[in-house]
Motif scaffolding. Structure first.
Motif, PDB file in Angstrom:
ATOM      1  N   GLY A 186      -6.433   7.949   5.191  1.00 36.04           N
ATOM      2  CA  GLY A 186      -7.045   7.692   3.895  1.00 36.04           C
ATOM      3  C   GLY A 186      -6.794   8.780   2.875  1.00 36.04           C
ATOM      4  N   GLN A 187      -5.841   9.675   3.148  1.00 31.78           N
ATOM      5  CA  GLN A 187      -5.521  10.770   2.230  1.00 31.78           C
ATOM      6  C   GLN A 187      -4.283  10.391   1.419  1.00 31.78           C
ATOM      7  OE1 GLN A 187      -5.310  14.611   4.065  1.00 31.78           O
ATOM      8  NE2 GLN A 187      -7.285  14.419   5.074  1.00 31.78           N
TER       9      GLN A 187
ATOM     10  N   LYS B 290       0.822  -1.219   0.000  1.00 31.90           N
ATOM     11  CA  LYS B 290       0.000   0.000   0.000  1.00 31.90           C
ATOM     12  C   LYS B 290       0.851   1.262   0.000  1.00 31.90           C
ATOM     13  CE  LYS B 290      -3.843  -2.215   2.450  1.00 31.90           C
ATOM     14  NZ  LYS B 290      -4.696  -2.174   3.679  1.00 31.90           N
TER      15      LYS B 290
END
Length: 432
Positions: A387-388, A269
């Motif tokens: 989540g940015q 990720k």
């Protein structure tokens, strides 16, 4: 004599504490505050005079009647077309697209959620040291000021005008912020263990090639690599707001220690699992991490590995591509690794896109430059937790192969050959 020395030492400590916790405004800072106050008074007086003036004489009814006539014609000729609405204003004669937007409050220029999240992290951190700097800002504004310096390629002078603070004060506040964020490193840049490590594993084979999990083919825990962060040149100082890429200009003329080596390991990720920052003259490529993994084999789940580019050490825990002349088996292995290596390239590109000051740090002090880079890496993971995500463009510099081959050990060579055989057999059987 000894007593007087103790008294003198205690007095200096008290003075240092007073200077750190409270200082009056400097003459330059006071002058700036006065100038700003005068500008605000003049601006308020000008606005009040404009409001007191009668509005321009506009025959609204005449304009509306003309619009209605025109709209009726349009309805008759075009059927379902809705009549236009005429909007009139008496405050400005400029069309809407030419109006200059009013200046936004400083806190609105950066995402409020990010400011609050980072502020809460600092408030709840173990470090209770107060932020340095005269005329203290609130913690929210301190976070905003520091994120502004990290995210935009602005000079201290530009930020000084924006926040109405003296440059020297901004300098102290920013590095105090970096020191506080650095204390969060172990909390936010951590090596996964246990169940967290098992969840982080992903296949070495590409999805189209992976039919079923084969014994002997490891799963990948992370991708290991590095990038270089240019800092102030020994031969001179460059404009921090320049758009000219310093990397190209510096490559042949910079002293080795005009770079910081930023070594990173990230998961699929793009989250950083490992971060090591050293001077440019330190050319270690994963040697310390390799030795640590050998001493602590529990750091790697059973049947897992890291992947890295050529130039990194080949070991049982770290797989690197083949170099030199090789056949189709080795070529397929290298291609498989390269697909995973792009994960780190994208993570570094996203890091630079969010924190553009990393493109060139106008800082000649190694410790402070290192603190800024580590701050960006910690906040990179913080923003991912929120989540940015900012997508940056991968630069060619990030995907280049390091010079020469890294160290190899017998166990690493044997494991790589075994894995490449399995991968090629799986690929060959699938293609036939």
């Amino acid at each position: 004599m000894e007593v007087s020395e103790y008294v003198l030492s205690a007095g200096r400590a008290v003075l240092d504490m007073v200077e750190r916790e409270w200082q009056p405004l400097s003459p330059g800072e006071l002058e700036q505050r006065l100038d700003q106050a005068v500008e605000e008074v003049l601006e308020a007086d000008l606005i009040s005079k404009l409001k007191a003036q009668p509005p321009p004489d506009i025959n609204v009814q005449s304009l509306q009647s003309q619009c209605n006539v025109q709209s009726q014609c349009n309805v008759q000729s075009q059927g379902n077309v809705q009549p236009p609405v005429l909007q009139t204003t008496t405050s400005s004669s400029r069309p809407p697209q030419e109006e200059t937007p009013e200046p936004r409050d400083a806190l609105e220029t950066v995402d409020d959620a990010a400011i609050k999240y980072i502020r809460d992290l600092l408030q709840n951190s173990k470090s209770r040291a107060r932020m340095a700097g005269r005329a203290r800002l609130s913690l929210s504004h301190t976070v905003l000021l520091s994120l502004t310096l990290l995210s935009e390629r602005l000079s201290y002078r530009s930020v000084s005008r924006r926040f109405h603070l003296e440059k020297g004060n901004i300098h102290r506040i920013f590095f105090s912020f970096c020191e506080r964020v650095n204390t969060l490193e172990e909390r936010h840049i951590r090596w996964p263990v246990g169940g967290e490590a098992l969840e982080a594993l992903f296949p070495l084979c590409s999805p189209e090639e992976q039919q079923e999990e084969q014994p002997g083919v490891p799963r990948v825990l992370g991708v290991l690599g590095h990038t270089r962060i240019p800092i102030r040149l020994h031969i001179g100082k460059h404009d921090v707001e320049s758009t000219v890429p310093e990397v190209k200009r510096m490559k042949k003329e910079a002293h080795p220690d005009s770079w910081l080596n930023l070594q990173l390991a990230c998961d699929r990720k793009g989250r950083f699992l490992h971060c090591s920052i050293s001077k440019g003259s330190d050319m270690d490529r994963g040697g310390a991490l390799r030795d640590k993994l050998k001493r602590h084999p529990e750091m790697m789940p059973s049947g897992s590995c890291l992947v890295a580019r050529a130039g990194y050490p080949l070991s049982a825990q770290i797989l690197t591509p083949y170099s030199g002349s090789y056949g189709p088996r080795e070529e397929h292995f290298n291609k498989t690794l390269e697909e995973h290596l792009h994960i780190l390239d994208r993570a570094v590109a996203n890091l630079r896109a969010r924190f553009q000051r990393l493109r060139y740090l106008d800082i000649g002090n190694y410790d402070r430059a290192r603190a800024v880079v580590l701050t960006a890496c910690v906040l990179h993971n913080v923003f991912l937790d929120m989540g940015q995500v900012i997508q940056g463009d991968v630069e060619k510099e990030e995907a280049t192969t390091p010079e020469g081959d890294g160290e190899v050990d017998e166990e690493g060579v044997h494991r790589r050959d075994t894995i490449s055989d399995l991968l090629f057999k799986n690929f060959d059987s699938g293609s036939s």
